[in-house]
Structures are given as structure tokens and as C-alpha cells.
Design an enzyme around this catalytic site. Structure first.
Site, short mmCIF file in Angstrom:
data_model
loop_
_atom_site.label_atom_id
_atom_site.label_comp_id
_atom_site.label_asym_id
_atom_site.label_seq_id
_atom_site.Cartn_x
_atom_site.Cartn_y
_atom_site.Cartn_z
N GLU A 180 -3.63 -35.05 -31.22
CA GLU A 180 -3.94 -34.72 -32.60
C GLU A 180 -3.69 -35.96 -33.46
O GLU A 180 -2.66 -36.60 -33.27
CB GLU A 180 -3.06 -33.57 -33.11
CG GLU A 180 -3.50 -33.12 -34.49
CD GLU A 180 -2.69 -31.93 -35.05
OE1 GLU A 180 -1.72 -31.51 -34.42
OE2 GLU A 180 -3.06 -31.45 -36.11
N MET B 273 4.40 -31.33 -30.97
CA MET B 273 2.97 -31.07 -30.92
C MET B 273 2.68 -29.83 -30.09
O MET B 273 3.20 -29.68 -28.99
CB MET B 273 2.26 -32.32 -30.34
CG MET B 273 0.77 -32.18 -30.22
SD MET B 273 0.00 -31.90 -31.86
CE MET B 273 -1.41 -30.93 -31.37
N GLU B 274 1.81 -29.00 -30.64
CA GLU B 274 1.57 -27.65 -30.11
C GLU B 274 0.54 -27.58 -28.99
O GLU B 274 -0.13 -26.56 -28.84
CB GLU B 274 1.12 -26.75 -31.26
CG GLU B 274 -0.28 -27.04 -31.84
CD GLU B 274 -0.31 -27.94 -33.08
OE1 GLU B 274 0.65 -28.69 -33.29
OE2 GLU B 274 -1.30 -27.88 -33.83
N ASN B 275 0.36 -28.63 -28.17
CA ASN B 275 -0.63 -28.61 -27.10
C ASN B 275 -0.56 -27.29 -26.32
O ASN B 275 0.52 -26.81 -26.01
CB ASN B 275 -0.37 -29.75 -26.12
CG ASN B 275 -0.10 -31.04 -26.85
OD1 ASN B 275 -0.94 -31.52 -27.57
ND2 ASN B 275 1.10 -31.57 -26.68
N GLU C 132 5.99 -24.79 -33.40
CA GLU C 132 5.00 -25.15 -32.36
C GLU C 132 4.58 -23.91 -31.59
O GLU C 132 3.41 -23.75 -31.25
CB GLU C 132 5.57 -26.21 -31.41
CG GLU C 132 6.09 -27.48 -32.08
CD GLU C 132 5.14 -28.12 -33.07
OE1 GLU C 132 3.91 -27.99 -32.90
OE2 GLU C 132 5.62 -28.74 -34.04
N HIS D 236 2.05 -21.86 -33.47
CA HIS D 236 0.72 -22.46 -33.47
C HIS D 236 -0.16 -21.88 -32.35
O HIS D 236 -1.38 -22.00 -32.41
CB HIS D 236 0.81 -23.97 -33.24
CG HIS D 236 0.86 -24.80 -34.50
ND1 HIS D 236 0.05 -24.58 -35.57
CD2 HIS D 236 1.60 -25.91 -34.82
CE1 HIS D 236 0.29 -25.50 -36.51
NE2 HIS D 236 1.23 -26.30 -36.08
N1 0A1 Z 1 0.47 -30.51 -35.33
C1 0A1 Z 1 1.82 -30.96 -35.21
C2 0A1 Z 1 2.16 -32.21 -35.85
C3 0A1 Z 1 1.55 -33.46 -35.37
C4 0A1 Z 1 0.53 -34.01 -36.07
C5 0A1 Z 1 0.01 -35.24 -35.75
C6 0A1 Z 1 0.57 -35.89 -34.71
O1 0A1 Z 1 0.10 -37.13 -34.40
C7 0A1 Z 1 -0.72 -37.77 -35.27
C8 0A1 Z 1 1.60 -35.35 -33.97
C9 0A1 Z 1 2.08 -34.11 -34.30
C10 0A1 Z 1 2.70 -29.95 -35.90
O2 0A1 Z 1 2.33 -29.45 -36.95
O3 0A1 Z 1 3.78 -29.72 -35.44
ZN ZN Z 2 2.18 -27.65 -37.27
#
Ligand code: 0A1
Ligand code: ZN
Length: 876
Positions: free
Chosen positions: A124, A266-268, A301, A304
Site C-alpha cells: 500500500e 499493514m492489513e494485508n 488492522e 480492516h
Molecule cells: N493501511 C495501513 C497503513 C499503511 C499505509 C501506508 C503504508 O505504506 C505506505 C503502510 C501502512 C493502516 O491503516 O494501518
Molecule cells: Zn488503516
């Protein structure tokens, strides 16, 4: 080289081609990882036959390309630094590619990189394009099958999203594991981890009785720091079932801790990757705040999985769709799990300091921006926290039941799709019948609305007239603002009875605590049958993300501090009262007049200390003065020295006047119970530590003895860190130096504790910090390539107001030096680090000049698009 160009929301076009299934094979190597991709691609039914296929790809070396099995030559496609374009493709086909990448030299930490020798990914928002050629956009969703090949000794563990379906040994000491993720997902949710990892395992039975294996993967030495994250995960899973009816949807859920990570986590899908700081805790190494942070991030996470993964964003302009909603969900979870009033106070206190500043600065943007150059610059407090406040307003406008029905509809209707903010708000309007048209302006209008409120009690008619006027200041690109729909929760507190009075408007009884809706620029609300003169309690529980001005007298505030039925507003009354006193003292300092402490503040604090507030955690918050950063936000021009001096004066005056009370509070709350991060223990520790901080502000002999003893007792990190901080921030270097040294030696092996050791030193108010920062940047535990270290040392220094804003400009120059270096290594972190310099307009002319000089200096460098965008806005 031309300047990077923005992309616009209004230019959105649906993709011409969908990838329905993606197969990847990674042959891992630090400098030459081979990535084979096999993509099943279909033309969208509405796309024209001659639409070209355009794939994103950056920093990739293309080795092979084939379409339906036939190799393509350079004549068949066009390649540049950002895209691969094939002009002529059939309606459905298989595209195969092979590329080479170098994870060990990836210092940007986007795409596939190495952290402590371990391979991991961050995709992301647009990191996947650094892994393979792909339509890297969230509205392209595919099922994934991924084979990871690694070295059996250095990478015994090979992880990817979904479930493992095959594994085995290969030649030359290599081995592989194949993973399948049955849920179609955008590539930003792809993840891979490979390394020498160890797991802690648990199980969870979902509400429909399915068994889920829960695994937390860490380096061996961190196995004893996983218990709290695992317990938090299980609590979050139960909470999401009970509160939102959301069940987990794979057989396996994994969390991996890595040391080098740009953000929190990160919510992979099925394989969350966490910054080790956001997952590892132990009573000896992590503070209460860190425990609570971990709980919140683990939950965030996990949540998400529905708000983000099952239903995702159509494009990155919709980022707040997943982030605002998910932050709101994690805030409610933490409130339910811990002390709800304290959670709200802490969230709002942070919000009003940091998000308000963002909204008032040159990078202000709406919750849904309409253009950007670099999306990673938009992971902001506005998208996250203001986005959450807007979702909270929706919940309050609709009431929980309708809000929950709207949420159910949203998840059901859009499951497996990539959607927009309109889709979300539309579900809320549909189930409730609410008219949310004006409300939608919250998403498109930047800036913090301000409400000027005036009230008048009409004795003769027993009426209270409340006039509210709203205005939103101009922000870059948005000179004129429309009125917003602002829900103002309020009560009228009778000055005789000290109780909330019944509210009647237009003959309608509203109860004692009601929401009035401000929709026009100005509205007067007339309350009838108001039996006694009231003090209004407005914006209860911070019912809207606005600044509210009301001409409260100090007597009014002291009254609300003890009588308001809303806990949040009681706290806020205390903050407002302190602010009035601080304003006087700031003026006195500037004018060289002797400072005199307002006795009403002392008496209000005395009342707090001697009873009344039963929740210790709330009391600790009430005894905490507004931070220098918050005070600064309230000033027309920030005078860092006057603010610091005024706040210190108040702290010391309170400490001197209430010394015995603070000592009593301290002694009443010392405990040798074994550490647990329970709300009760946390409350006790925070109250005790607030008292100790007051005592240390006057270097009281008994306070010093308590502080030294607390450090020496070495009971838990909350107490040890607090005591060490107070010593280091005092003038007693004779006591601080040995403590600091002992701490540094004891924890030299633990990077997360060393981060704290750095921060403690560079946040002290004495004017020697800049030299310390320079010295510590050479310390073996520091690395400019590690974002946590940069934040702990350089980021923390830039928050040290008196030191960063030194009048010789050296603080600004140091920050600019680091930004320039990081611009090459890690542009995302570099761009974030500049933030304090971008706020130059808020300071006196001399500092403005010095700050601008450094921004100009940065601007003369060859810049990444990330840093370019921020600097450009800051100097516009
Ligand atoms: N989506 C994640 C946060 C996140 C966003 C960008 C990143 O790299 C550019 C890494 C993590 C969250 O909201 O926790
Ligand atoms: Zn988030």
C-alpha cells in the site's frame, strides 16, 4: 526533468482490463530476486476493443514477457520508467512476465525489501509496481496463488496471503511454499515474508463455530513479547463479531513483526505486517501507552479485514472510506476495552493539537482530496482521524441501531467490490431516511470550522437564547466555504441546582442532553421553560471536529469543571480555564511583566485533588496542562519561549501550592502488584506519575527521592521511563547522567527500548539538545535507514519546541540535512519529517525567514515526488 504532475479524482476512469487471477513465483535473493507473474486478464465489457493494456512497473528489470504463451519482443510493447504498454491484446488472455529486483538495496521500504535480513513487503498504496508489472490500482481485484522459494537455512519460514497449499525441498538447499488466497483482492493487500522467524500460536473459534489458527511471527529474542498482541487480537475478533456482526473469513490469521517499517502496520489479507513497535510488548520494555497503542493497532488492522479488504476503495481518493471507518471502529473498541472517557479525552486532545494544525497549514486537504501528486503523502491525520470524527458524527446522527443497519447493508451490498465514500454514506441514508446531502460537504471541504457561540438568559420569559455562527477559514485552493451540517451536543447546567436543566425547544421536550443541528451560517436556538440561569455545556463529547468559542468567564469554567454531567466537557472546562491563565502569562512574559498565578486555577486543581473525581485515569488527564503544542495552536503568532515559560510557571506554581496533595496522591497510588496493563493499574500509574511530574518541576527534595527510588525499583517500563524522563528533563545532571548511562547499557540489545532512550534525551527542555542529537546520530544504535530510529531521535527533536526553534536556526538546518539525506533513501519518511518546517507561517518573522531558508535549500535538491509535493505546498 519536469516537475511531477498531480492526478485528479475527476479524471477517474474504470479499468479497461481486469486481472481475474494472479500467479506469482518469487525466487528470493538479496540482490537478484526473480519474480515470475502469470496473469489471467479480461477486457472489461465496456472497454473498446482497441484499448491498450497498460501496466505499472518501477525499478524492475524486465527479463521475459509472453502473451498466451508466445514471447513478446520489444516491438510488441512500450516500456518506460513507470509503465509497460501493449497496444494490441485479445479480450481474454494470459500474460506472463519475469522481472528481477534487488530487495537488499530497497531503502524506501516499499515493494519487496529486507529488514534485518528478513524479506518482507509493503504494497500500500503503490508498492506492488516495484514487484512486478501489474495494473496497480485498488479497483483491480484478483485471486492470488503465490509460490515463495528461499534458502532453507536463512529463510526457513516462507509466508504469503491465504492458506498454504504445497511445500517441499528443492535443489541447492532451497525450498518452497505455495499459498492460495481465495478472496479476490487488490494488489496493495499482497504480502510476502521470508526469514528466520519463530511463531506463537493460538486458536479462535468464530461465531459460526469455525476454527481459526492465529499465528504471531517474530525473531526468536522477541518470543516473550507477544502475549499482549495475541490477547488483543482475540478481543478484537470477539468485539467485531458482537458489535458489527463481522466474522473472520480464512482458516489462518498471521501477524509478523518487522523492525524496518514506514508506518505502524499493514492489513494485508490474512498476513498483517507490523512495525515491531506496534506489536511487541513486555512489562520491562514497553510503557502503558505502548501496550494500549499495540492493542489499538492490532484491532485496527484486524478490523480492516472487512472495512478495507472485503470492501475496498475504488481509488486512492477514497482512502478515508477504509481509514476513517476503521479508526472509528478501533477507537470504539479501545473505549469499550479500557476507560471510555479517557480514550475520548486522549483522542480529542491529540486531534485538536495535530489535526487542527494540519488543517490550518499549507498541506490542508479535505478528507477526500480531489488531487494529489504522491498518495503516500495523504496518509494523514485528516484522512484518518478527521475521517473517523465524520463517521462518529454519522453514528451520532443516525443512532447506533440505524448506523449498524447501514454498516450491514454496506458490507452485504459491496462485498468483494471497490467502492466510494458515496456508497458508504448512501447506505447510511438509505436505512435511516436521513438527508445527508449537506453532510457530504465534510468530505470535500478542508479546514477546521469555527463556531462562535453566544448565549443569553432572559429572566422575564425564562428563556435561553443560544446563537451559533459558523465559518470555515480559507485553505489552499478553497477560498470560499459553505456552511456545514454540524451536530452540537449540549446541555444547560443550572447555576443554582448545578444540574442539567430539561431542554424544551419549539414546544418539544428534548431531554437534558440534546443534539442541536447547525446548518446555516448563523442560527439562534431558543430554549423555553428554563427555570434558572444556566451555563451552557456545548459540543459535549466533542460532537463535531470544530473549534468552539464561547465567552466563558473563569467562574463559569470552574463551575463546569465540577458540575458538568459530561465527563469530556468537565475535562475541557479545566483545559479552557488553564488556557485563560496561560494566555495572561504568555502576555506577561512577552511584555516583561512579573508573572502572577491565577488563584482560581490553583483552587480548581485543589478541588480536583481533594476528592470529587473517582476515575483516577480521568483525574490524571484533568491534572495535565494543555501541551506546549496545543497552546501554540491557540496563539495568533507562536512565541515558543513565552509559551514554554508560561507553562513552566503554571506547573511550578501548582506544584508549590499543592505540594502536600501531590505527595499524598503519589503515596496513595504506589503499588508493588505485578505489572498488568489493566485499566485500573494504568489509571493508578498515570495519576501517580502526574503527581511526580509536578513535584519534579520544582525539584522538590522529597519528589527527587521518590523519582530516584522509582527508577531504581525497576518495576516496569512505565515507571522507569517516566522517572528517567523526569530526571533527564530536570537540572540535576548529577542524578540524570548515571541513570541514563545505566539504562543505555542495560538495553543496548533492544532496539525498541533504545528508541525510548533516544527520545528521552532529545525532548529535554535545556538548550543543549541540538548537540546531543548530532552526537546521538553517530551512536551505534542509530541508523538513518530505520524509520523508528529517525522518528525517535530526529522526529522527537523537531517536537522539542524550545530547542528545534532555536534562534540561530541550527535546529531547522539539522532537520533539513536529514530530510535531504532521506530524500534519496526513503522519500516517504523524508516527506513526513518536513512537517514542522511547513508550519513556518505560524511563527515570528525571524523564525519564518530561517524556516523558509531551509525549505528553499531542500527545494534546490533533485527531489523525490514525495518531498517535492510537500515543499512546493509549503512555499506556495
Ligand atoms: N493501511 C495501513 C497503513 C499503511 C499505509 C501506508 C503504508 O505504506 C505506505 C503502510 C501502512 C493502516 O491503516 O494501518
Ligand atoms: Zn488503516
Amino acid at each position: 526533468m519536469s516537475d511531477p504532475q498531480p492526478v485528479y479524482l475527476s479524471d477517474y476512469q474504470p479499468p479497461n482490463y481486469q486481472v481475474t487471477h494472479t500467479e506469482l513465483t518469487f525466487d528470493l535473493d538479496p540482490t537478484a530476486t526473480r519474480v515470475k507473474a502469470r496473469l489471467m486478464i479480461e477486457r472489461h465489457s465496456e472497454a473498446s476493443d482497441d484499448a491498450p493494456l497498460v501496466l505499472n512497473g518501477e525499478h524492475l528489470t524486465l527479463l521475459k514477457l509472453a502473451l498466451d504463451g508466445s514471447p513478446l519482443t520489444e516491438a510488441d510493447y512500450r516500456l518506460n520508467d513507470e509503465t509497460l504498454r501493449i497496444e494490441d491484446v485479445p479480450a481474454a488472455f494470459i500474460l506472463e512476465s519475469e522481472v528481477e529486483i534487488a530487495p537488499s538495496s530497497n531503502t524506501a521500504l516499499e515493494g519487496l525489501y529486507q529488514s534485518n535480513g528478513m524479506y518482507c513487503t509493503q504494497c500500500e498504496a503503490e508498492g506492488f509496481r516495484r514487484i512486478t508489472y501489474y495494473p496497480d490500482r485498488p479497483d483491480v481485484m484478483a485471486t492470488f496463488k503465490v509460490t515463495v522459494i528461499g534458502n532453507a537455512t536463512s529463510e526457513p519460514v516462507l509466508l504469503a496471503n491465504g492458506n498454504p497449499v504445497a511445500q517441499g525441498a528443492l535443489e541447492n538447499g532451497r525450498h518452497f511454499v505455495t499459498w492460495e488466497d481465495p478472496h479476490p483482492k487488490p494488489c496493495y493487500l499482497f504480502a510476502l515474508v521470508a526469514g528466520d522467524l519463530h511463531k506463537v500460536e493460538d486458536r479462535f473459534t468464530t461465531m459460526s463455530g469455525r476454527q481459526v489458527a492465529l499465528q504471531l511471527w517474530v525473531e526468536q529474542e522477541n518470543l516473550d513479547k507477544t502475549e499482549h498482541a495475541m490477547a488483543s487480537l482475540k478481543r478484537a475478533m470477539v468485539w467485531d463479531e458482537q458489535t458489527y456482526g463481522r466474522e473472520y473469513d480464512l482458516d489462518l490469521f498471521m501477524i509478523v513483526a518487522v523492525n524496518d517499517f514506514n508506518m505502524g502496520a499493514m492489513e494485508n489479507k490474512g498476513l498483517n505486517i507490523f512495525n515491531s513497535a506496534a506489536v511487541l510488548t513486555h512489562s520491562n520494555t514497553a510503557t502503558d501507552a505502548a501496550f494500549q497503542n499495540v492493542e489499538g493497532i492490532v484491532a485496527h488492522e484486524y478490523f480492516h479485514n472487512w472495512s478495507g479488504n472485503r470492501v475496498t476503495c475504488r481509488d486512492w481518493f477514497q482512502l478515508s472510506l477504509k481509514e476513517g471507518f476503521t479508526v472509528f471502529r478501533d477507537q470504539c473498541f479501545s473505549a469499550d476495552t479500557n476507560s471510555a472517557p479517557v480514550k475520548r479525552i486522549q483522542d480529542v486532545s491529540f486531534f485538536r493539537t495535530a489535526q487542527f494544525a494540519e488543517d490550518a497549514g499549507p498541506t490542508a486537504h479535505p478528507i477526500r482530496p480531489d488531487h494529489f501528486i504522491e498518495i503516500t503523502n495523504f496518509y494523514t491525520l485528516t484522512i484518518y482521524e478527521k475521517g473517523a470524527e465524520v463517521v462518529r458524527m454519522l453514528r451520532n446522527l443516525l443512532g447506533w441501531e440505524d448506523f449498524r443497519r447501514g454498516s450491514d447493508l454496506y458490507f452485504e451490498r459491496f462485498d468483494g467490490q471497490a467502492v466510494t465514500i458515496e456508497d458508504f454514506v448512501g447506505c447510511m441514508a438509505e436505512v435511516s431516511g436521513a438527508d445527508l446531502e449537506q453532510f457530504m460537504r465534510w468530505y470535500s471541504q478542508a479546514g477546521t470550522p469555527e463556531i462562535d457561540a453566544r448565549g443569553e438568559y432572559d429572566y422575564a420569559h425564562a428563556e435561553y437564547h443560544l446563537t451559533l455562527r459558523q465559518r470555515t477559514p480559507a485553505t489552499p485552493g478553497q477560498p470560499d466555504k459553505l456552511p456545514l451540517h454540524i451536530p452540537v451536543r449540549m446541555g444547560l447546567v443550572g447555576t443554582k441546582s448545578g444540574k442539567d436543566l430539561p431542554l424544551t425547544m419549539n414546544g418539544e421536550t428534548l431531554g437534558k442532553d440534546a443534539v442541536i443541528h447547525l446548518r446555516e451560517y448563523e442560527q439562534t436556538f431558543i430554549f423555553t421553560d428554563v427555570a434558572e440561569a444556566p451555563v451552557p455545556s456545548l459540543l459535549r463529547d466533542f460532537s463535531a471536529p470544530v473549534k468552539l468559542h464561547f465567552p466563558y468567564s473563569r467562574e463559569d469554567l470552574a463551575f463546569l469543571l465540577t458540575h458538568d454531567s459530561d465527563g469530556f466537557n468537565r475535562w475541557d472546562a479545566g483545559q479552557r480555564l488553564a488556557m485563560l491563565a496561560l494566555d495572561d502569562l504568555i502576555a506577561a512574559h512577552r511584555n516583561g511583566v512579573e508573572k502572577v498565578m491565577d488563584s482560581r486555577v490553583v483552587e480548581a486543581f485543589r478541588t480536583l485533588l481533594t476528592g470529587q473525581v473517582s476515575d483516577k485515569a480521568v483525574l490524571a488527564e484533568m491534572l495535565t496542562l494543555p501541551s506546549e503544542a496545543y497552546i501554540a495552536e491557540q496563539q495568533p503568532i507562536i512565541d515558543v519561549d513565552a509559551i514554554h515559560a508560561a507553562r513552566e510557571f503554571v506547573r511550578q506554581s501548582l506544584a508549590m501550592a499543592l505540594r502536600d496533595e501531590f505527595i499524598a496522591i503519589y503515596n496513595d497510588n504506589v503499588s508493588d502488584e505485578p505489572y498488568a496493563p489493566t485499566p485500573e493499574q494504568i489509571a493508578q500509574r498515570s495519576l501517580k506519575n502526574v503527581a511526580l511530574a509536578y513535584l519534579m518541576s520544582i525539584e522538590d527534595e522529597q519528589g527527587l527521592a521518590l523519582c530516584e527510588a522509582q527508577f531504581a525499583a525497576d518495576h516496569n517500563m512505565t515507571d522507569v521511563r517516566h522517572a528517567l524522563t523526569l530526571l533527564v528533563h530536570s537540572d540535576r545532571d548529577d542524578l540524570a547522567s548515571p541513570a541514563l548511562k545505566a539504562f543505555g547499557q542495560k538495553w543496548a540489545h533492544d532496539p525498541l527500548v533504545m528508541d525510548q532512550w533516544f527520545t528521552i534525551q532529545v525532548t529535554r527542555p535545556q538548550l543543549d539538545v541540538l548537540e546531543r542529537v548530532e552526537y546521538l546520530m553517530q551512536h551505534p544504535a542509530f541508523s538513518i535507514k530505520n524509520p523508528n530510529k529517525v522518528r525517535a531521535l530526529v522526529g522527537a527533536f523537531a517536537q522539542n519546541r524550545v530547542n528545534f526553534h532555536r534562534l540561530d536556526g541550527k535546529g531547522y538546518a539539522l532537520l533539513a540535512d536529514v530530510v535531504i539525506e532521506l530524500n534519496r533513501l526513503n522519500p516517504e519518511i523524508a516527506a513526513r519529517l518536513i512537517t514542522p518546517l511547513t508550519r513556518w507561517q505560524r511563527f515570528d518573522e525571524e523564525r519564518q525567514q530561517l524556516m523558509r531558508e531551509q525549505l528553499e535549500r531542500i527545494k534546490r535538491e533533485p527531489l523525490s515526488s514525495n518531498v517535492f509535493e510537500v515543499v512546493e505546498k509549503a512555499l506556495a
